[in-house]
Design a protein around this motif. Structure first.
Motif, PDB file in Angstrom:
ATOM      1  N   ILE A 275       3.828  -0.697   4.180  1.00  0.00           N
ATOM      2  CA  ILE A 275       2.575  -1.094   4.680  1.00  0.00           C
ATOM      3  C   ILE A 275       2.112  -2.049   3.640  1.00  0.00           C
ATOM      4  O   ILE A 275       2.033  -1.740   2.459  1.00  0.00           O
ATOM      5  CB  ILE A 275       1.566  -0.044   4.867  1.00  0.00           C
ATOM      6  CG1 ILE A 275       2.066   0.953   5.835  1.00  0.00           C
ATOM      7  CG2 ILE A 275       0.341  -0.556   5.369  1.00  0.00           C
ATOM      8  CD1 ILE A 275       1.227   2.235   6.078  1.00  0.00           C
TER       9      ILE A 275
ATOM     10  N   GLU B 185      -1.034  -4.463   2.635  1.00  0.00           N
ATOM     11  CA  GLU B 185      -2.563  -4.978   3.138  1.00  0.00           C
ATOM     12  C   GLU B 185      -2.944  -6.273   2.869  1.00  0.00           C
ATOM     13  O   GLU B 185      -2.414  -6.942   1.618  1.00  0.00           O
ATOM     14  CB  GLU B 185      -3.506  -4.160   2.196  1.00  0.00           C
ATOM     15  CG  GLU B 185      -4.878  -4.429   2.268  1.00  0.00           C
ATOM     16  CD  GLU B 185      -5.705  -3.427   1.571  1.00  0.00           C
ATOM     17  OE1 GLU B 185      -6.325  -4.393   0.645  1.00  0.00           O
ATOM     18  OE2 GLU B 185      -6.074  -2.264   1.504  1.00  0.00           O
TER      19      GLU B 185
ATOM     20  N   GLU C 164      -4.534  -3.434   7.117  1.00  0.00           N
ATOM     21  CA  GLU C 164      -3.209  -2.974   6.772  1.00  0.00           C
ATOM     22  C   GLU C 164      -2.186  -3.213   7.774  1.00  0.00           C
ATOM     23  O   GLU C 164      -2.468  -3.066   8.971  1.00  0.00           O
ATOM     24  CB  GLU C 164      -3.374  -1.467   6.792  1.00  0.00           C
ATOM     25  CG  GLU C 164      -4.012  -0.812   5.315  1.00  0.00           C
ATOM     26  CD  GLU C 164      -4.017   0.587   4.963  1.00  0.00           C
ATOM     27  OE1 GLU C 164      -3.391   1.400   6.036  1.00  0.00           O
ATOM     28  OE2 GLU C 164      -4.267   0.993   4.134  1.00  0.00           O
ATOM     29  N   ASN C 165      -0.949  -3.782   7.537  1.00  0.00           N
ATOM     30  CA  ASN C 165      -0.098  -4.230   8.206  1.00  0.00           C
ATOM     31  C   ASN C 165       1.159  -3.597   8.304  1.00  0.00           C
ATOM     32  O   ASN C 165       1.846  -3.259   7.059  1.00  0.00           O
ATOM     33  CB  ASN C 165       0.280  -5.672   8.196  1.00  0.00           C
ATOM     34  CG  ASN C 165      -0.654  -6.664   8.391  1.00  0.00           C
ATOM     35  OD1 ASN C 165      -1.250  -6.814   9.571  1.00  0.00           O
ATOM     36  ND2 ASN C 165      -1.427  -7.218   7.224  1.00  0.00           N
ATOM     37  N   GLU C 166       1.602  -2.723   9.191  1.00  0.00           N
ATOM     38  CA  GLU C 166       2.975  -1.897   9.090  1.00  0.00           C
ATOM     39  C   GLU C 166       4.157  -2.578   9.404  1.00  0.00           C
ATOM     40  O   GLU C 166       4.126  -3.481  10.548  1.00  0.00           O
ATOM     41  CB  GLU C 166       2.777  -0.718  10.244  1.00  0.00           C
ATOM     42  CG  GLU C 166       1.823   0.224   9.924  1.00  0.00           C
ATOM     43  CD  GLU C 166       1.774   1.545  10.695  1.00  0.00           C
ATOM     44  OE1 GLU C 166       2.860   1.729  11.495  1.00  0.00           O
ATOM     45  OE2 GLU C 166       0.796   2.276  10.933  1.00  0.00           O
TER      46      GLU C 166
ATOM     47  N   THR D 280       8.171   2.839  10.643  1.00  0.00           N
ATOM     48  CA  THR D 280       7.402   2.202   9.524  1.00  0.00           C
ATOM     49  C   THR D 280       8.230   2.212   8.484  1.00  0.00           C
ATOM     50  O   THR D 280       8.630   3.203   7.958  1.00  0.00           O
ATOM     51  CB  THR D 280       6.104   2.793   9.129  1.00  0.00           C
ATOM     52  OG1 THR D 280       5.344   2.720  10.379  1.00  0.00           O
ATOM     53  CG2 THR D 280       5.292   1.902   8.085  1.00  0.00           C
TER      54      THR D 280
ATOM     55  N   VAL E 239       0.647  -1.177   0.143  1.00  0.00           N
ATOM     56  CA  VAL E 239       0.100   0.010  -0.040  1.00  0.00           C
ATOM     57  C   VAL E 239       0.884   1.214  -0.063  1.00  0.00           C
ATOM     58  O   VAL E 239       0.565   2.164  -0.938  1.00  0.00           O
ATOM     59  CB  VAL E 239      -0.915   0.020   1.259  1.00  0.00           C
ATOM     60  CG1 VAL E 239      -1.857   1.393   1.335  1.00  0.00           C
ATOM     61  CG2 VAL E 239      -1.959  -1.225   1.147  1.00  0.00           C
ATOM     62  N   GLN E 240       2.060   1.305   0.848  1.00  0.00           N
ATOM     63  CA  GLN E 240       2.852   2.617   0.864  1.00  0.00           C
ATOM     64  C   GLN E 240       4.227   2.089   1.229  1.00  0.00           C
ATOM     65  O   GLN E 240       4.615   0.973   2.101  1.00  0.00           O
ATOM     66  CB  GLN E 240       2.246   3.023   2.226  1.00  0.00           C
ATOM     67  CG  GLN E 240       3.052   4.596   2.288  1.00  0.00           C
ATOM     68  CD  GLN E 240       2.405   5.288   3.599  1.00  0.00           C
ATOM     69  OE1 GLN E 240       1.636   4.977   4.176  1.00  0.00           O
ATOM     70  NE2 GLN E 240       3.508   6.188   3.934  1.00  0.00           N
TER      71      GLN E 240
ATOM     72  N   LYS F 165      -7.940  -7.301   3.868  1.00  0.00           N
ATOM     73  CA  LYS F 165      -8.478  -6.144   4.095  1.00  0.00           C
ATOM     74  C   LYS F 165      -7.899  -5.319   5.506  1.00  0.00           C
ATOM     75  O   LYS F 165      -8.696  -4.400   5.939  1.00  0.00           O
ATOM     76  CB  LYS F 165     -10.107  -6.299   4.160  1.00  0.00           C
ATOM     77  CG  LYS F 165     -10.728  -6.748   2.788  1.00  0.00           C
ATOM     78  CD  LYS F 165     -12.088  -6.916   2.768  1.00  0.00           C
ATOM     79  CE  LYS F 165     -12.846  -7.235   1.733  1.00  0.00           C
ATOM     80  NZ  LYS F 165     -13.982  -7.461   1.548  1.00  0.00           N
TER      81      LYS F 165
END
Length: 182
Positions: free
Chosen positions: A138, A140, A145-147, A135, A120-121, A143
């Motif tokens: 990230i 996903e 989001e896991n940092e 972090t 995601v990021q 559903k």
């Protein structure tokens, strides 16, 4: 059957890093807590100021002031002293352990995906330094989001993914040039 095995299915589980040590804490029903497999009688009541609590642990009374910081960090005033603790819920602890960069892993050179998902990021940059707890990226999965965070201070050598990339469990996401002990 051990107490740890009996308690495995009951209560809310946390991993707490305190004074350089890792502890498993299970908050059970009926005023019980299990710390590293040892059952303790506990009760907590809120007091003033906000964040203040009266803790009764195995019959001993303590006045505690807990102030939350960022990323699961807590500053805890107890009996005139202050300690810093990091508290992870069961999911956060599992994600940390599944990633290649586990707390205190000196010499780890790669951050791997702990599960399949979608990037995601990307919060780090190549050539940049990440601090412990920062972090890195990230992902996903299901559903959620896991940092993925840095376990120690590290210089980022290469970032092998970008937002929108699908990743598989165990895939190398980031390579580090060096990792220092936390």
């Amino acid at each position: 059957m051990t107490l740890r095995q009996r308690e495995a299915g009951r209560g809310t589980r946390y991993v707490v890093f305190l004074l350089g040590e890792e502890h498993e804490v299970v908050i059970c029903e009926r005023g019980e807590v299990v710390i590293d497999g040892c059952r303790r009688e506990a009760s907590v009541a809120a007091t003033s100021p906000p964040g203040g609590h009266s803790l009764l642990l195995d019959g001993a009374s303590f006045q505690v002031l807990a102030r939350p910081g960022s990323r699961g960090q807590w500053d805890i005033d107890i009996d005139g002293g202050t300690v810093r603790a990091e508290v992870l819920d069961e999911r956060q602890a599992r994600v940390r352990k599944l990633s290649a960069v586990a707390a205190g892993a000196v010499g780890t050179l790669a951050l791997k995906a702990p599960m399949p998902g979608l990037v995601v990021q990307v919060a780090a940059r190549e050539g940049g330094v990440v601090e412990r707890g920062a972090t890195v990226l990230i992902v996903e999965a299901m559903k959620m989001e896991n940092e993925l965070r840095a376990a120690g201070t590290a210089t980022v050598k290469r970032i092998l993914v970008k937002p929108g990339d699908a990743v598989e469990k165990g895939q190398i996401l980031v390579e580090y040039a060096e990792v220092d002990a936390p």
